[in-house]
Design a protein around this motif. Structure first.
Motif, PDB file in Angstrom:
ATOM      1  N   SER A  61      20.847  30.906  59.667  1.00 39.16           N
ATOM      2  CA  SER A  61      20.809  30.527  58.312  1.00 39.16           C
ATOM      3  C   SER A  61      19.011  29.940  57.631  1.00 39.16           C
ATOM      4  CB  SER A  61      21.751  29.196  58.280  1.00 39.16           C
ATOM      5  OG  SER A  61      21.480  28.142  58.109  1.00 39.16           O
ATOM      6  N   TYR A  62      18.953  30.501  56.451  1.00 34.75           N
ATOM      7  CA  TYR A  62      16.940  30.533  56.069  1.00 34.75           C
ATOM      8  C   TYR A  62      17.583  29.446  54.816  1.00 34.75           C
ATOM      9  CZ  TYR A  62      15.607  33.298  59.501  1.00 34.75           C
ATOM     10  OH  TYR A  62      15.060  34.936  60.830  1.00 34.75           O
ATOM     11  N   SER A  63      16.684  28.902  54.727  1.00 35.33           N
ATOM     12  CA  SER A  63      16.690  28.045  53.533  1.00 35.33           C
ATOM     13  C   SER A  63      15.505  27.351  52.609  1.00 35.33           C
ATOM     14  CB  SER A  63      17.325  26.900  53.303  1.00 35.33           C
ATOM     15  OG  SER A  63      16.838  25.483  54.060  1.00 35.33           O
ATOM     16  N   ALA A 114      21.270  26.295  52.744  1.00 38.52           N
ATOM     17  CA  ALA A 114      21.194  27.174  53.629  1.00 38.52           C
ATOM     18  C   ALA A 114      22.090  28.156  53.288  1.00 38.52           C
ATOM     19  CB  ALA A 114      21.351  26.810  55.248  1.00 38.52           C
ATOM     20  N   VAL A 115      21.458  30.020  53.358  1.00 34.99           N
ATOM     21  CA  VAL A 115      22.209  30.823  53.406  1.00 34.99           C
ATOM     22  C   VAL A 115      22.381  31.045  54.548  1.00 34.99           C
ATOM     23  CG1 VAL A 115      21.904  30.785  50.912  1.00 34.99           C
ATOM     24  CG2 VAL A 115      20.873  32.113  52.577  1.00 34.99           C
ATOM     25  N   CYS A 116      23.752  31.984  55.172  1.00 36.97           N
ATOM     26  CA  CYS A 116      23.431  33.277  56.617  1.00 36.97           C
ATOM     27  C   CYS A 116      23.162  34.670  55.424  1.00 36.97           C
ATOM     28  CB  CYS A 116      24.891  33.815  56.612  1.00 36.97           C
ATOM     29  SG  CYS A 116      25.794  31.955  57.069  1.00 36.97           S
ATOM     30  N   VAL A 117      22.262  35.292  56.502  1.00 35.56           N
ATOM     31  CA  VAL A 117      21.193  36.444  56.357  1.00 35.56           C
ATOM     32  C   VAL A 117      22.428  37.794  56.527  1.00 35.56           C
ATOM     33  CG1 VAL A 117      19.348  37.393  56.508  1.00 35.56           C
ATOM     34  CG2 VAL A 117      18.977  34.828  55.991  1.00 35.56           C
ATOM     35  N   ASP A 177      25.368  37.188  59.198  1.00 36.35           N
ATOM     36  CA  ASP A 177      26.390  37.111  59.325  1.00 36.35           C
ATOM     37  C   ASP A 177      26.990  35.783  58.521  1.00 36.35           C
ATOM     38  OD1 ASP A 177      29.378  36.243  60.205  1.00 36.35           O
ATOM     39  OD2 ASP A 177      29.104  37.977  62.238  1.00 36.35           O
ATOM     40  N   GLN A 178      28.014  35.351  57.663  1.00 30.35           N
ATOM     41  CA  GLN A 178      29.262  34.503  56.624  1.00 30.35           C
ATOM     42  C   GLN A 178      28.769  33.979  57.580  1.00 30.35           C
ATOM     43  OE1 GLN A 178      27.803  34.291  53.623  1.00 30.35           O
ATOM     44  NE2 GLN A 178      27.139  36.313  54.341  1.00 30.35           N
ATOM     45  N   SER A 179      29.509  33.407  58.966  1.00 30.12           N
ATOM     46  CA  SER A 179      29.921  31.919  59.852  1.00 30.12           C
ATOM     47  C   SER A 179      28.010  31.864  60.532  1.00 30.12           C
ATOM     48  CB  SER A 179      30.748  32.942  60.799  1.00 30.12           C
ATOM     49  OG  SER A 179      30.254  34.211  61.914  1.00 30.12           O
ATOM     50  N   CYS A 180      27.364  32.050  59.594  1.00 26.97           N
ATOM     51  CA  CYS A 180      25.899  31.370  60.728  1.00 26.97           C
ATOM     52  C   CYS A 180      25.851  29.496  60.428  1.00 26.97           C
ATOM     53  CB  CYS A 180      24.799  32.260  59.561  1.00 26.97           C
ATOM     54  SG  CYS A 180      24.477  30.666  58.482  1.00 26.97           S
ATOM     55  N   ASN A 181      24.943  29.469  61.481  1.00 27.43           N
ATOM     56  CA  ASN A 181      25.032  27.669  61.422  1.00 27.43           C
ATOM     57  C   ASN A 181      24.349  27.300  59.925  1.00 27.43           C
ATOM     58  OD1 ASN A 181      25.726  27.836  64.328  1.00 27.43           O
ATOM     59  ND2 ASN A 181      23.897  28.123  65.025  1.00 27.43           N
ATOM     60  N   ARG A 182      25.204  26.348  59.294  1.00 29.16           N
ATOM     61  CA  ARG A 182      25.105  25.885  57.798  1.00 29.16           C
ATOM     62  C   ARG A 182      25.267  24.745  57.070  1.00 29.16           C
ATOM     63  NH1 ARG A 182      26.035  29.546  53.460  1.00 29.16           N
ATOM     64  NH2 ARG A 182      28.470  30.373  54.047  1.00 29.16           N
ATOM     65  N   VAL A 183      24.820  23.271  56.556  1.00 28.33           N
ATOM     66  CA  VAL A 183      25.782  22.659  56.146  1.00 28.33           C
ATOM     67  C   VAL A 183      25.072  22.749  54.867  1.00 28.33           C
ATOM     68  CG1 VAL A 183      26.501  20.425  56.075  1.00 28.33           C
ATOM     69  CG2 VAL A 183      26.060  21.500  58.401  1.00 28.33           C
TER      70      VAL A 183
END
Length: 385
Positions: A189-191, A204-207, A209-215
């Motif tokens: 994930s990137y922010s 944070a957004v998934c780049v 796959d939509q099940s990436c690591n993020r809160v």
């Protein structure tokens, strides 16, 4: 443009080619005429004015007119009056400052001044166009045949070409201008944030796959009433199966599940993993709260700011108004979340009006006043004479 930090607030000062609008010695100079800046920050709209004769009797900024077509001063607009100041005490300087910017503040701002001369009224057209953006990572393919992605950080081009900080899985990876090119993994994930203003970072957004690591926290800050209850919420995802989740205070030496903390015994409830409820709030509960999950591979929850909770009591402050009158303010140490309705009491009896935070009264020595917030009448302020 230059950026500097006042506390945790981004303050934007702008210098540009001046645009002078006027005639026959009447003019307003805006520098510049369009600005894009961040939600939650503070902006200054630089302005100066000239006039050929007379004395200025009134000056104000506005964005809209009333039903009769008269400009409404921002200082009288309930959406702005607590957040705007301008340099009206400095001759010919009409610089406007707006704090705690909201997306609804996006508008065209104009300055108007009135003199004691016949027909001595002037509005500087077309004004300053302000755009307000929240930082948000937008993802586009680098090319049709490449797995690389291009990331941009804001919905409008921020004035002054600031430096961005990019985060991968919660860790700083580079200082760069937007856009930024990456070759992502499915778990990544990137922010982004502005340099020296990391507290205004994007979610944070998934780049890949939509099940990436993020809160992602629902609220950056909450102001709640002492004695009441509050819900602090987030959304989260993990690329790997999750083993445990919990909420913690960031000022603790080590993350500790609040439901096991003696200070929160019986008050911190985690009935849903993504929502923390704290009851019977105390001023000592004022802190930053974060959510953590542990997966089979790694943990998440340390790097980014969470939700900052401020807990306030109520206090009636009295200030002189017109002769024989006082203005009462139901004062708090922070601005209560949710635009609450206020309740006023005179000699212990509830009044039907007003429902605002301020109340003007005739000052009689025998009267006492107190205030409360609707829905929390049990937590009213002490009475004052």
């Amino acid at each position: 443009m230059a950026l500097r930090t006042a506390g945790s607030v981004l303050v934007v000062f702008l210098w540009s080619v001046a645009v002078v609008l006027g005639q026959d010695g009447w003019s307003v100079t805006y520098t510049p005429q369009s600005i894009c800046t961040l939600k939650g920050s503070t902006v200054e709209l630089t302005c100066s004015y000239t006039y050929p004769r007379g004395t200025v009797t009134s000056t104000f900024w506005f964005t809209k007119n009333d039903a009769e077509g008269n400009p409404v001063s921002l200082s009288d607009d309930p959406d702005y009056k607590a957040r705007v100041t301008y340099h009206k005490d400095n001759k010919n300087d009409c610089t406007l400052r707006i704090t705690d910017l909201r997306e609804s503040d996006a508008a065209t701002y104009k300055f108007r001044f009135i003199t004691d001369q016949t027909g001595g009224r002037f509005t500087g057209n077309p004004g300053v166009t302000l755009s307000v953006t929240d930082l948000q990572v937008q993802v586009t393919p680098y090319s049709v045949v490449s797995a690389w992605k291009t990331l941009t950080c804001a919905t409008c081009v921020l004035t002054g070409d600031p430096t961005y900080i990019w985060y991968k899985n919660g860790q700083i990876v580079t200082d760069n201008t937007s856009p930024y090119s990456v070759y992502p993994d499915a778990a990544d994930s990137y922010s982004c944030a502005l340099k020296a203003n990391e507290d205004l970072h994007s979610p944070a957004v998934c780049v890949q796959d939509q099940s990436c690591n993020r809160v992602t926290y629902i609220d950056k800050s909450i102001c709640a009433l002492k004695g009441s209850s509050v819900d602090i919420s987030c959304t989260y995802s993990s690329y790997h199966p999750i083993k445990t989740t919990f909420w913690f205070r960031s000022d603790k030496s080590a993350p500790e599940d609040l439901t096991r903390d003696p200070e929160y015994a019986g008050r911190a409830l985690d009935s849903l993993p993504s929502t923390l409820r704290i009851t019977d709030l105390r001023e000592s509960d004022s802190a930053e709260y974060k959510f953590r999950f542990n997966s089979q591979i790694s943990g998440w929850g340390y790097s980014f700011p969470g939700t900052t909770l401020s807990v306030t009591g109520l206090q009636v402050k009295v200030t002189p108004a017109a002769e024989g009158q006082k203005t009462l303010t139901c004062s708090t140490t922070c601005t209560l979340t949710g635009n609450p309705t206020y309740i006023w009491y005179k000699n212990g009896q509830r009044l039907d009006e007003p429902t605002s935070q301020k109340y003007s009264v005739n000052s009689y020595y025998s009267d006492s006043y107190s205030c409360a917030v609707e829905g929390h009448e049990d937590h009213h302020s002490p009475a004052v004479c």
